[in-house]
Scaffold this motif. Structure first.
Motif, PDB file in Angstrom:
ATOM      1  N   ARG A 338      19.748  38.510  62.427  1.00 53.65           N
ATOM      2  CA  ARG A 338      19.728  37.461  61.442  1.00 53.65           C
ATOM      3  C   ARG A 338      19.994  36.254  62.482  1.00 53.65           C
ATOM      4  O   ARG A 338      19.327  35.289  62.144  1.00 53.65           O
ATOM      5  CB  ARG A 338      20.864  37.513  60.631  1.00 53.65           C
ATOM      6  N   HIS A 339      20.816  36.577  63.457  1.00 52.03           N
ATOM      7  CA  HIS A 339      20.997  35.453  64.220  1.00 52.03           C
ATOM      8  C   HIS A 339      19.703  35.252  65.239  1.00 52.03           C
ATOM      9  O   HIS A 339      19.453  34.069  65.609  1.00 52.03           O
ATOM     10  CB  HIS A 339      22.193  35.957  65.300  1.00 52.03           C
ATOM     11  N   THR A 340      18.949  36.330  65.480  1.00 51.91           N
ATOM     12  CA  THR A 340      17.744  36.139  66.203  1.00 51.91           C
ATOM     13  C   THR A 340      16.668  35.494  65.491  1.00 51.91           C
ATOM     14  O   THR A 340      16.092  34.442  66.105  1.00 51.91           O
ATOM     15  CB  THR A 340      17.166  37.653  66.516  1.00 51.91           C
ATOM     16  N   PHE A 341      16.751  35.682  64.179  1.00 51.93           N
ATOM     17  CA  PHE A 341      15.873  34.878  63.482  1.00 51.93           C
ATOM     18  C   PHE A 341      16.204  33.229  63.508  1.00 51.93           C
ATOM     19  O   PHE A 341      15.213  32.625  63.746  1.00 51.93           O
ATOM     20  CB  PHE A 341      15.738  35.410  61.963  1.00 51.93           C
ATOM     21  N   GLY A 342      17.352  32.952  63.247  1.00 47.94           N
ATOM     22  CA  GLY A 342      17.637  31.718  63.243  1.00 47.94           C
ATOM     23  C   GLY A 342      17.667  31.043  64.542  1.00 47.94           C
ATOM     24  O   GLY A 342      17.010  29.807  64.709  1.00 47.94           O
ATOM     25  N   THR A 343      17.931  31.705  65.499  1.00 47.53           N
ATOM     26  CA  THR A 343      17.450  30.735  67.137  1.00 47.53           C
ATOM     27  C   THR A 343      16.058  30.779  67.133  1.00 47.53           C
ATOM     28  O   THR A 343      15.448  29.822  67.903  1.00 47.53           O
ATOM     29  CB  THR A 343      18.268  31.672  68.023  1.00 47.53           C
ATOM     30  N   MET A 344      15.421  31.813  66.737  1.00 48.74           N
ATOM     31  CA  MET A 344      13.669  31.575  67.098  1.00 48.74           C
ATOM     32  C   MET A 344      13.297  30.670  66.276  1.00 48.74           C
ATOM     33  O   MET A 344      12.423  29.872  66.728  1.00 48.74           O
ATOM     34  CB  MET A 344      13.055  33.123  66.538  1.00 48.74           C
ATOM     35  N   MET A 345      13.696  30.603  64.957  1.00 46.81           N
ATOM     36  CA  MET A 345      13.252  29.142  64.167  1.00 46.81           C
ATOM     37  C   MET A 345      13.351  27.756  64.800  1.00 46.81           C
ATOM     38  O   MET A 345      12.665  26.792  64.980  1.00 46.81           O
ATOM     39  CB  MET A 345      13.901  29.273  62.767  1.00 46.81           C
ATOM     40  N   MET A 346      14.703  27.807  65.388  1.00 43.76           N
ATOM     41  CA  MET A 346      15.011  26.587  65.938  1.00 43.76           C
ATOM     42  C   MET A 346      14.448  26.417  67.536  1.00 43.76           C
ATOM     43  O   MET A 346      13.933  25.228  67.621  1.00 43.76           O
ATOM     44  CB  MET A 346      16.464  26.741  66.360  1.00 43.76           C
ATOM     45  N   THR A 347      13.987  27.416  68.105  1.00 45.74           N
ATOM     46  CA  THR A 347      13.245  27.397  69.462  1.00 45.74           C
ATOM     47  C   THR A 347      11.958  27.087  69.271  1.00 45.74           C
ATOM     48  O   THR A 347      11.410  26.290  69.906  1.00 45.74           O
ATOM     49  CB  THR A 347      13.195  29.057  70.102  1.00 45.74           C
ATOM     50  N   VAL A 348      11.173  27.710  68.227  1.00 44.06           N
ATOM     51  CA  VAL A 348       9.845  27.383  67.766  1.00 44.06           C
ATOM     52  C   VAL A 348       9.621  25.710  67.204  1.00 44.06           C
ATOM     53  O   VAL A 348       8.440  25.306  66.752  1.00 44.06           O
ATOM     54  CB  VAL A 348       9.036  28.302  67.073  1.00 44.06           C
ATOM     55  N   GLY A 349      10.741  25.059  66.881  1.00 46.82           N
ATOM     56  CA  GLY A 349      10.690  23.706  66.516  1.00 46.82           C
ATOM     57  C   GLY A 349      10.833  23.580  64.797  1.00 46.82           C
ATOM     58  O   GLY A 349      10.604  22.400  64.343  1.00 46.82           O
ATOM     59  N   ALA A 350      11.168  24.797  64.174  1.00 39.00           N
ATOM     60  CA  ALA A 350      11.486  24.612  62.745  1.00 39.00           C
ATOM     61  C   ALA A 350      12.853  23.710  62.501  1.00 39.00           C
ATOM     62  O   ALA A 350      13.596  23.472  63.305  1.00 39.00           O
ATOM     63  CB  ALA A 350      11.604  25.907  61.817  1.00 39.00           C
ATOM     64  N   ASP A 351      12.505  22.727  61.289  1.00 39.64           N
ATOM     65  CA  ASP A 351      13.489  21.857  61.201  1.00 39.64           C
ATOM     66  C   ASP A 351      14.810  22.495  60.446  1.00 39.64           C
ATOM     67  O   ASP A 351      14.719  23.662  59.890  1.00 39.64           O
ATOM     68  CB  ASP A 351      13.048  20.469  60.213  1.00 39.64           C
ATOM     69  N   LEU A 352      15.940  21.815  60.373  1.00 42.18           N
ATOM     70  CA  LEU A 352      16.999  22.423  60.266  1.00 42.18           C
ATOM     71  C   LEU A 352      17.155  22.619  58.597  1.00 42.18           C
ATOM     72  O   LEU A 352      17.634  24.144  58.303  1.00 42.18           O
ATOM     73  CB  LEU A 352      18.269  21.532  60.437  1.00 42.18           C
ATOM     74  N   TYR A 353      16.617  21.926  57.857  1.00 41.61           N
ATOM     75  CA  TYR A 353      16.631  22.176  56.499  1.00 41.61           C
ATOM     76  C   TYR A 353      15.667  23.392  55.965  1.00 41.61           C
ATOM     77  O   TYR A 353      16.220  24.304  55.141  1.00 41.61           O
ATOM     78  CB  TYR A 353      15.994  20.845  55.689  1.00 41.61           C
ATOM     79  N   THR A 354      14.600  23.368  56.812  1.00 41.39           N
ATOM     80  CA  THR A 354      13.826  24.623  56.416  1.00 41.39           C
ATOM     81  C   THR A 354      14.353  26.066  56.848  1.00 41.39           C
ATOM     82  O   THR A 354      14.389  26.877  55.963  1.00 41.39           O
ATOM     83  CB  THR A 354      12.450  24.357  57.097  1.00 41.39           C
ATOM     84  N   THR A 355      14.713  25.974  57.887  1.00 39.35           N
ATOM     85  CA  THR A 355      15.575  26.988  58.449  1.00 39.35           C
ATOM     86  C   THR A 355      16.710  27.550  57.690  1.00 39.35           C
ATOM     87  O   THR A 355      17.004  28.730  57.358  1.00 39.35           O
ATOM     88  CB  THR A 355      16.104  26.929  59.963  1.00 39.35           C
ATOM     89  N   SER A 356      17.476  26.513  57.166  1.00 39.17           N
ATOM     90  CA  SER A 356      18.585  26.790  56.196  1.00 39.17           C
ATOM     91  C   SER A 356      18.200  27.294  54.834  1.00 39.17           C
ATOM     92  O   SER A 356      18.837  28.409  54.636  1.00 39.17           O
ATOM     93  CB  SER A 356      19.098  25.481  55.733  1.00 39.17           C
ATOM     94  N   LYS A 357      17.110  26.939  54.253  1.00 39.94           N
ATOM     95  CA  LYS A 357      16.572  27.831  53.192  1.00 39.94           C
ATOM     96  C   LYS A 357      15.989  29.101  53.363  1.00 39.94           C
ATOM     97  O   LYS A 357      16.219  29.775  52.618  1.00 39.94           O
ATOM     98  CB  LYS A 357      15.441  26.593  52.608  1.00 39.94           C
ATOM     99  N   LEU A 358      15.296  29.120  54.588  1.00 38.08           N
ATOM    100  CA  LEU A 358      14.772  30.505  54.657  1.00 38.08           C
ATOM    101  C   LEU A 358      15.917  31.684  55.090  1.00 38.08           C
ATOM    102  O   LEU A 358      15.896  32.769  54.470  1.00 38.08           O
ATOM    103  CB  LEU A 358      14.019  30.396  56.132  1.00 38.08           C
TER     104      LEU A 358
END
Length: 392
Positions: A338-358
């Protein structure tokens, strides 16, 4: 001789009756037989009467019956108030909180939820709070919630073996137990046993602030290494890699069924209710996530997708060996996915709100932790460049 008035009174029947339906496993499912204005309807309560093979089950059946009777009483009140034009009352004032928690635990066990040790601890802890454990559902309001939190942090102490000194709970443990109680009360709201969950009304300042942890995660390169490395239990590798691409917790992955998978114009998503938060969410699935689904074969809609997953301690033991074989020197547990997914999303440039919902976060501030991790990695990278030119 009875007066006409007494005869009339005797003929009145309750509009709601408790009935049971026998199931193939020997248990009985409770439902309400509701007859109002010449129309009959049925409400299945998803509560069960189990064969009384021992005293524990007998006590479990007792508290289940108490919850069922409380629901029946409230339905009668609702019907009566509706006829009289009175607004619906909130909750069952007299039902013991301990009885509801026991019923909720029994339902979780029946659903096959394995990780219920935290809930059992909460039942034991709650039994020590309040006046001789007689807290009723009608007592649970915001004031009660704040009082419980204060008591849990400052007054409750957990003991070890006999003779050992008791120690205060850490804030992390207090936050965990509060989240378990919150989930149980959310279930009470869904069952209409509680009008609202006061823990959900607390501000961020009133809630227990869980200390920020050093969240372990895998880099994209380390994920590639795991993909290329064999694992002694294929189902563990499939489930873990799947979570790396969609952030689902082990409790949610374990309960996934084929009926939860939805296809829309060639795109796939999951429709689930998260176990931890009881929140319904839609999880879009990438092609990489779909690659890790086991073969369905002839499995029907009710079949588990990741059928055969071992217990969490076994899963983490398997992960430890797998990670070592891949040459990765990190302490990995299933939740690391789960932490890996969160950091990958941030690394590839996903915004905070979208990552939060995912990730199903209720508060975007929880997601900010992953943004901080990525920022710290950027700083480390810049400092590495500086070291390359030291002494020049």
């Amino acid at each position: 001789m009875d007066s006409p008035k007494n005869k009339s009174t005797r003929k009145l029947k309750e509009p709601v009756r408790v009935r049971t339906k026998k199931l193939s496993d020997g248990s009985e499912s409770f439902y309400l037989d509701i007859y109002v204005n010449g129309k009959r309807s049925y409400e299945f309560l998803k509560m069960y009467l189990l064969p009384e093979v021992n005293t524990k089950v007998k006590e479990q059946n007792r508290v289940t019956r108490a919850a069922v009777e409380a629901i029946k009483s409230q339905r009668i009140i609702d019907i009566t108030n509706s006829k009289a034009g009175i607004r619906r009352s909130v909750g069952w004032q007299k039902l013991l909180l301990s009885d509801w928690l026991a019923t909720y635990l029994a339902n979780q066990e029946r659903k096959g939820i394995r990780n219920i040790s935290g809930l059992k601890s909460v039942i034991r802890i709650v039994s020590q709070y309040g006046k001789k454990s007689r807290t009723r559902m009608g007592d649970i309001d915001k004031r009660w919630a704040l009082g419980f939190i204060d008591w849990l942090i400052h007054d409750y102490a957990q003991g070890g073996k006999t003779g050992e000194q008791k120690t205060a709970l850490s804030k992390g443990s207090a936050a965990y137990y509060t989240s378990q109680l919150t989930a149980a009360l959310n279930a009470a709201v869904r069952a209409e046993i509680l009008g609202e969950n006061p823990f959900m009304l607390l501000s961020s300042d009133e809630k227990i602030k869980k200390p920020e942890s050093n969240r372990q995660f895998l880099t994209i390169e380390e994920v590639r290494k795991l993909i290329a490395t064999g694992c002694r239990l294929a189902i563990v590798k499939q489930a873990y890699m799947f979570s790396c691409y969609c952030a689902l917790r082990i409790s949610d992955v374990r309960s996934l069924r084929w009926k939860n998978l939805i296809c829309n114009d060639g795109s796939y998503m999951l429709s689930i209710v998260m176990k931890k938060t009881s929140a319904p969410i839609y999880v879009p699935l990438s092609k990489n996530a779909m690659l890790w689904f086991p073969e369905r074969g002839s499995a029907d809609e009710e079949a588990l997708i990741f059928d055969g997953l071992p217990t969490l301690p076994t899963i983490n033991k398997v992960l430890k060996g797998w990670v070592k074989d891949a040459g990765i020197e990190k302490r990995i547990t299933y939740h690391t996915s789960r932490h890996t997914f969160g950091t990958m999303m941030m690394t590839v440039g996903a915004d905070l709100y979208t990552t939060s919902k995912l990730m199903g976060h209720a508060d975007v501030r929880t997601t900010q932790i992953y943004a901080k991790i990525v920022d710290s990695k950027k700083i480390e990278a810049v400092n590495m460049v500086d070291k390359m030119f030291e002494g020049q």
